[in-house]
Enzyme design. Structure first.
Site, PDB file in Angstrom:
ATOM      1  N   SER A   1      51.763  41.263  34.016  1.00  0.00           N
ATOM      2  CA  SER A   1      50.328  42.013  34.360  1.00  0.00           C
ATOM      3  C   SER A   1      49.785  43.517  33.560  1.00  0.00           C
ATOM      4  O   SER A   1      49.137  42.863  32.600  1.00  0.00           O
ATOM      5  CB  SER A   1      50.576  42.920  35.948  1.00  0.00           C
ATOM      6  OG  SER A   1      49.893  42.754  36.463  1.00  0.00           O
TER       7      SER A   1
ATOM      8  N   LYS B   1      51.328  36.581  34.087  1.00  0.00           N
ATOM      9  CA  LYS B   1      51.026  36.659  35.395  1.00  0.00           C
ATOM     10  C   LYS B   1      49.355  37.411  35.556  1.00  0.00           C
ATOM     11  O   LYS B   1      49.600  38.906  34.985  1.00  0.00           O
ATOM     12  CB  LYS B   1      51.644  38.204  35.479  1.00  0.00           C
ATOM     13  CG  LYS B   1      52.218  38.575  37.620  1.00  0.00           C
ATOM     14  CD  LYS B   1      51.027  39.313  38.200  1.00  0.00           C
ATOM     15  CE  LYS B   1      51.527  39.711  39.332  1.00  0.00           C
ATOM     16  NZ  LYS B   1      50.341  40.388  39.680  1.00  0.00           N
TER      17      LYS B   1
END
Length: 568
Positions: free
Chosen positions: A310, A335
């Site tokens: 992320s 992600k």
């Protein structure tokens, strides 16, 4: 989320309900894709809700066994969301509170972390300056009671719940320490605890090093202060830094805003860091830096691994695409989905995926779900690169898509052996270090003369604690023996002698494997002993053994090699 127990027969009904939810959710998204904002969408949604409501009402009113309707509803919600990506999730009241603590980087407590080994709860770290530290609680202490209630048999989550309370409220802990020198029963007052997202910083050789554990609302400020401190220390030494290592390994991400702010410390004002694109074309948004960088020319090495996700991938991808630094390690997790947090009634929360992340070069960070299920997400082999989409950095270097961030320099982290994993799982390294420090004091942890004594003492400790380790091959042999025993028709039949011989051979193989790991285990014990006394000292020792850090240090010390990486 805690599920309340219900009768097994209920699960058949729930399964049917979940199928309805799955098909309903799929229908909604299929229609949304083809007829955006059309009346058909709303018609399908209304029909699905009516159907769901009818099934829920019929089950709750007419099912043969009493039902916990809350548990039934939670199961239906989870089942509906399971048809989507793994990051769109429903959070109950407790999970919503934990999400707030993670993103804010602070919580109400006393400043300690705990773990459970066997039936016992132990302190694994203590934050300087907070109530636990002031009360004399230290790493390795065992927590016996909370407000007079014994903890034996309680789960770690339950123990954490027992320690929760309002800021300013008081409670008691009974602490036990090896050697009997612990603080005993202490009274503590809960306060706001602010956890720095910098897990370690320091100067290694001539390079600065920062390890970032997460991306919270104050991460950018933490890094800014840490860099300024490193620059001052280097100036005091009259030895300027030759570069900075930003370690994002194991960092699961966090706030998008924190990723953009951290990137702005290194790249030119106005640089594109990340683009998010949702279902609608008008939802695209480009995030650019809005401030002048703190360290615009300081050579930079960013470390990532398969657990960097992320926000970690936003930062490392931007640094790579803008040719601002070199990325080392393993391909990151992949992600790249934007989650919007929607507050629901009764203090519940829905985290819903609303968009995807793209790096400045246009690479999609998100991996296919099938890829994320792999145990190791490492860089594709050179011969496989032909199948990956190619992108170009600001300086026209080739970088590769396929999800995650592929590092410029690939270094796979060494895998922990099965024996080491079992030692850690059962807490043997931790518990031995606690006892060793209690017996020898702080100074012994740093004296080389004690190294030779560690393994014999540790082996004795394992025997006293009845530690056992079964290798994978031994487990397979046990399965074979069970099959043979099940096929024996005569109780007088004996297990074939060949199996006895094989068992002895496997035991010898296991013992040779354990002996071959003696040096590594000894080093791990030494570092764990250090950690019980001073986490910064132990972390610096770990970095000295870290092949990825050592490669980064080598690269930063060779300015020509560093520049060749960025301008091939």
């Amino acid at each position: 989320m805690k599920k309340l127990p219900i009768f097994k027969s209920v699960y058949a009904a729930i399964a049917a309900l979940l199928l309805v939810c799955w098909f309903s959710a799929s229908s909604i998204f299929l229609f949304a894709a083809s007829r955006e904002n059309s009346g058909n969408d709303f018609s399908e949604i209304a029909k699905s809700i009516d159907l769901f409501g009818d099934i829920y009402r019929e089950l709750s009113e007419n099912y043969v066994e009493p039902l916990d309707v809350s548990a039934l509803m939670y199961a239906a919600i989870d089942g509906m969301l399971a048809a989507l990506d793994p990051y769109t999730v429903f959070l109950d009241e407790n999970q919503s509170e934990e999400l707030g603590e993670i993103t804010s980087g602070q919580y109400t407590g006393i400043g300690l972390s705990m773990t459970r080994f066997g039936d016992a709860i132990y302190v694994t770290s203590v934050l300087d300056g907070y109530p636990a530290w002031k009360a004399g609680i230290r790493t390795g202490d065992r927590v016996m009671r909370i407000n007079g209630k014994p903890l034996n048999g309680r789960t770690l989550d339950k123990v954490r719940d027992m320690m929760k309370g309002l800021t300013g409220s008081r409670f008691t802990l009974q602490i036990e320490r090896k050697g009997g020198a612990g603080p005993g029963t202490v009274s503590l007052v809960r306060e706001e605890v602010r956890v720095s997202t910098i897990t370690y910083s320091g100067i290694i050789g001539s390079s600065g090093y920062l390890q970032l554990g997460s991306f919270s609302s104050h991460s950018s400020g933490d890094i800014r202060q840490a860099i300024e401190k490193l620059l001052r220390e280097a100036e005091d030494r009259h030895q300027p830094l030759n570069g900075l290592i930003l370690d994002l390994r194991g960092n699961p991400g966090g706030l998008l805003s924190a990723a953009v702010d951290i990137s702005s410390l290194f790249v030119e004002k106005g640089s594109t860091i990340v683009t998010i694109r949702g279902k609608k074309s008008e939802s695209e948004k480009i995030y650019r830096t809005e401030q002048s960088p703190l360290a615009p020319t300081l050579p930079l090495a960013v470390l990532i691994d398969k657990e960097s996700a992320s926000a970690s991938e936003i930062v490392s991808g931007a640094i790579q695409d803008l040719d601002r630094g070199v990325v080392l390690g393993e391909r990151s997790y992949g992600k790249g989905l934007v989650q919007s947090v929607i507050r629901l009634p009764y203090d519940n929360t829905l985290k819903i995926t609303t968009a995807r992340y793209y790096t400045p070069s246009g690479r999609l960070i998100q991996k296919r779900h099938s890829d994320t299920l792999a145990t190791r997400n490492v860089l594709k082999k050179i011969r496989e690169r032909r199948t990956l989409p190619v992108y170009y950095t600001a300086g026209k270097r080739k970088v590769y898509g396929g999800g995650g961030i592929a590092p410029d320099v690939v270094i796979e982290a060494p895998e922990r052996s099965a024996y080491e994993q079992e030692l850690r799982r059962k807490g043997m390294l931790f518990l031995f270090a606690s006892r060793y420090r209690a017996a020898h004091g702080d100074s012994s942890a740093y004296q080389q003369a004690y190294r030779a004594r560690l393994m014999p003492a540790f082996n004795t400790f394992l025997g006293e604690n009845r530690f056992s380790y079964t290798s994978a091959s031994e487990r397979q042999l046990q399965e074979v023996e069970k099959l043979i025993a099940g096929e024996m028709t005569d109780e007088k039949e004996r297990t074939p002698k060949s199996l006895d011989s094989l068992r002895q051979e496997l035991l010898q193989m296991k013992n040779r494997q354990i002996a071959s790991e003696s040096d590594r285990i000894s080093r791990l014990i030494e570092i764990e002993i250090m950690r019980h006394g001073n986490e910064n000292v132990s972390r610096k020792a770990e970095l000295g053994d870290d092949p990825v850090v050592q490669k980064a240090l080598s690269l930063l010390s060779d300015s020509k090699a560093y520049l060749r990486m960025l301008r091939p």
